[in-house]
Design a protein around this motif. Structure first.
Motif, mmCIF file in Angstrom:
data_model
loop_
_atom_site.group_PDB
_atom_site.id
_atom_site.type_symbol
_atom_site.label_atom_id
_atom_site.label_comp_id
_atom_site.label_asym_id
_atom_site.label_seq_id
_atom_site.Cartn_x
_atom_site.Cartn_y
_atom_site.Cartn_z
ATOM 1 N N UNK A 126 -65.823 37.504 -46.048
ATOM 2 C CA UNK A 126 -65.464 36.816 -44.810
ATOM 3 C C UNK A 126 -66.644 36.786 -43.854
ATOM 4 N N UNK A 127 -67.414 37.875 -43.817
ATOM 5 C CA UNK A 127 -68.528 37.996 -42.884
ATOM 6 C C UNK A 127 -69.853 37.539 -43.497
ATOM 7 N N UNK A 128 -69.790 36.885 -44.635
ATOM 8 C CA UNK A 128 -71.001 36.498 -45.356
ATOM 9 C C UNK A 128 -71.683 35.310 -44.683
ATOM 10 N N UNK A 129 -72.995 35.389 -44.540
ATOM 11 C CA UNK A 129 -73.754 34.257 -44.024
ATOM 12 C C UNK A 129 -73.607 33.079 -44.986
ATOM 13 N N UNK A 130 -73.437 31.890 -44.438
ATOM 14 C CA UNK A 130 -73.311 30.701 -45.273
ATOM 15 C C UNK A 130 -74.057 29.549 -44.623
ATOM 16 N N UNK A 185 -68.937 36.276 -37.892
ATOM 17 C CA UNK A 185 -69.103 37.678 -37.493
ATOM 18 C C UNK A 185 -70.483 38.230 -37.860
ATOM 19 N N UNK A 186 -71.513 37.443 -37.637
ATOM 20 C CA UNK A 186 -72.875 37.892 -37.904
ATOM 21 C C UNK A 186 -73.374 38.754 -36.752
ATOM 22 N N UNK A 187 -74.028 39.878 -37.040
ATOM 23 C CA UNK A 187 -74.586 40.701 -35.958
ATOM 24 C C UNK A 187 -75.583 39.903 -35.122
ATOM 25 N N UNK A 188 -75.457 39.994 -33.813
ATOM 26 C CA UNK A 188 -76.373 39.295 -32.916
ATOM 27 C C UNK A 188 -77.652 40.110 -32.714
ATOM 28 N N UNK A 189 -78.702 39.466 -32.246
ATOM 29 C CA UNK A 189 -79.897 40.234 -31.862
ATOM 30 C C UNK A 189 -79.569 41.298 -30.810
ATOM 31 N N UNK A 190 -78.546 41.071 -30.010
ATOM 32 C CA UNK A 190 -78.184 41.993 -28.938
ATOM 33 C C UNK A 190 -77.664 43.319 -29.490
ATOM 34 N N UNK A 191 -76.769 43.268 -30.470
ATOM 35 C CA UNK A 191 -76.260 44.520 -31.030
ATOM 36 C C UNK A 191 -77.340 45.213 -31.851
ATOM 37 N N UNK A 192 -78.185 44.443 -32.510
ATOM 38 C CA UNK A 192 -79.280 45.055 -33.276
ATOM 39 C C UNK A 192 -80.207 45.835 -32.344
#
Length: 490
Positions: free
Chosen positions: A281-285, A309-316
């Motif tokens: 579900x969270x896989x980049x496509x 639901x890809x991690x943003x630069x902000x959470x990284x």
């Protein structure tokens, strides 16, 4: 409440799971309620069935993650100009809320499905004679699940109808909106009942609600209501748990319901219809079959829609240097020859594509400790709060040293930062932003960064978000249009 849901529950008690275990396939038989509820076994099957909607609530494209994480600054979607078929997912992200949106409608109707099933258990149970311990356990689970579902509803929708008994006539399927205060009062009453009736984790079957889960839920409610002393008192009663020494193992399917787990949604890999698929579900496509296989090691098929639901630069960037939880939570994969981050917490070996064994963590002991830190700090005891904070932070599993924050404001910020990274991608970020009063400030600033550099947020060159995105930060979702159309009180 949607009439279709209530009539389905009234006419068919296909609630139960087979007697083999609480994760097994639901029974095929359909019996009317008065005929069905005759024995302890009937109630056991029914309470098993009351858990079943939770798998749909947390899994799939309409899962709780869309509103708990993707609505926040932690995750986003990958815009795919060649596939606009899933635009409702972007509505969640961009705050263009729509009462016809299937994502929020799924949460609304699934929570009411749980409530309807629980009410069918609670109404007749005291009239059937069987062992007190078993009866109390079943009732406790029912009260917990009803409190859990109403807490989910009130946090995301605000005022909602309060159904506390089975609907037996068409008129009873529709009720007026109850005030937020009345909904919270019922949640507290149910959670207290559950905490009294349920056994502790050591005495309960794995995966079921426990007294510790009920007390954690109650503590969470008190945190939202800013009843800090009440939260501290009940959360100190959550005992018998300990942090897992390796953060990776908190989420490892081989260690489900581990010492840190207070409550998690149960999934089971295989062909019984009980599996999870969070990784997919969270896989980049778009992504090729070979690029997916490079991560999973099994035969895959290409996927060509959007990524969710890809991690943003902000959470990284929120993780400190050397925080071991970052590598456990966020990985990188190649899609279309480009490297992207993905949520690694739910990426574990499995045998068949789209069929995984991962459970979903709802409450962990780490959160209990961070709730305690916050409750104590809000009572202006920052020194005591640091003790709880550092139990999570200054732990070998993080690789970090103790927080040196000083004073209530600095400690408050440290606790919220710790919650963000410790509980990343567990549907905590949006509720945290709302209950701390930070949603408007944080998301407007996030929107400025997003629109200034959409390439950093996985938009293709030449495509920009709407200028109106992130300018009107609505805290609640609209009640689904189908519910409004059917309910004469709306």
């Amino acid at each position: 409440m949607n009439k279709n849901i209530f009539w389905a529950i009234i006419l068919m008690v296909s609630l139960g799971a087979c007697k083999k275990g609480f994760l097994e396939i639901p029974a095929k038989t359909a019996l009317s309620t008065p005929v069905f509820f005759k024995t302890e076994s009937d109630f056991q099957q029914a309470i098993n069935g009351a858990y079943a909607p939770l798998r749909g609530l947390y899994g799939g494209q309409n899962g709780a993650w869309a509103m708990g994480e993707q609505r926040s600054d932690n995750t986003t979607y990958k815009y795919n100009p060649n596939d606009r078929g899933s635009i409702q997912s972007e509505y969640i992200k961009d705050f263009t809320d729509d009462a016809n949106n299937p994502v929020s409608a799924n949460k609304y109707f699934t929570d009411y499905s749980i409530i309807a099933r629980v009410n069918q258990v609670l109404e007749p149970i005291d009239g059937i004679d069987f062992g007190a311990a078993s009866k109390n356990n079943i009732k406790g689970q029912a009260y917990f699940l009803r409190a859990f579902a109403y807490f989910d509803l009130v946090q995301y929708f605000g005022q909602v109808p309060l159904h506390l008994k089975p609907a037996k006539t068409l008129d009873e399927t529709s009720l007026p909106l109850s005030s937020v205060e009345n909904v919270y009062a019922q949640i507290i009453a149910d959670a207290k009942q559950a905490a009294t009736l349920l056994p502790n984790k050591a005495s309960q079957e794995a995966g079921r609600a426990t007294s510790g889960a009920a007390k954690t839920l109650l503590g969470n409610v008190y945190m939202v209501l800013k009843r800090w002393a009440d939260a501290e008192a009940i959360l100190k009663e959550v005992t018998g748990y300990s942090l897992v020494s390796d953060y990776n193992n908190v989420f490892n399917p081989s260690q489900k319901n581990n010492s840190e787990s207070v409550f998690e949604i149960q999934y089971k890999e295989g062909n019984e219809g009980l599996s999870s698929n969070f990784f997919y579900t969270f896989l980049i496509q778009p992504i090729s079959a070979a690029e997916i296989t490079a991560i999973t090691g099994i035969q895959e098929v290409p996927r060509t829609i959007q990524g969710f639901n890809l991690p943003t630069p902000d959470i990284i960037a929120a993780y400190e240097a050397n925080d071991k939880r970052k590598d456990a939570s966020i990985g990188y994969l190649t899609a279309g020859g480009v490297s992207y981050p993905y949520i690694k917490k739910y990426s574990h070996p499995h045998a068949v594509t789209n069929n995984t064994n991962d459970n979903w963590p709802v409450y962990r002991y780490a959160e209990v400790l961070l709730f305690l830190a916050e409750a104590v700090n809000e009572q202006n005891r920052p020194g005591d709060a640091l003790t709880y904070l550092n139990m999570v932070r200054a732990n070998p599993r993080t690789g970090l040293t103790a927080s040196l924050a000083s004073g209530q404001t600095a400690v408050r910020d440290a606790i919220q930062n710790e919650r963000r990274v410790e509980l990343a991608f567990e549907n905590k970020r949006w509720p945290d932003l709302v209950r701390t009063g930070k949603a408007d400030e944080v998301m407007k600033a996030f929107g400025i960064r997003f629109k200034a550099n959409p390439l950093n947020y996985y938009f293709p060159a030449g495509i920009t978000p709407s200028p109106a995105s992130y300018t009107n930060i609505r805290l609640l979702f609209p009640i689904p249009a189908s519910e409004v159309a059917l309910n004469p009180y709306f």
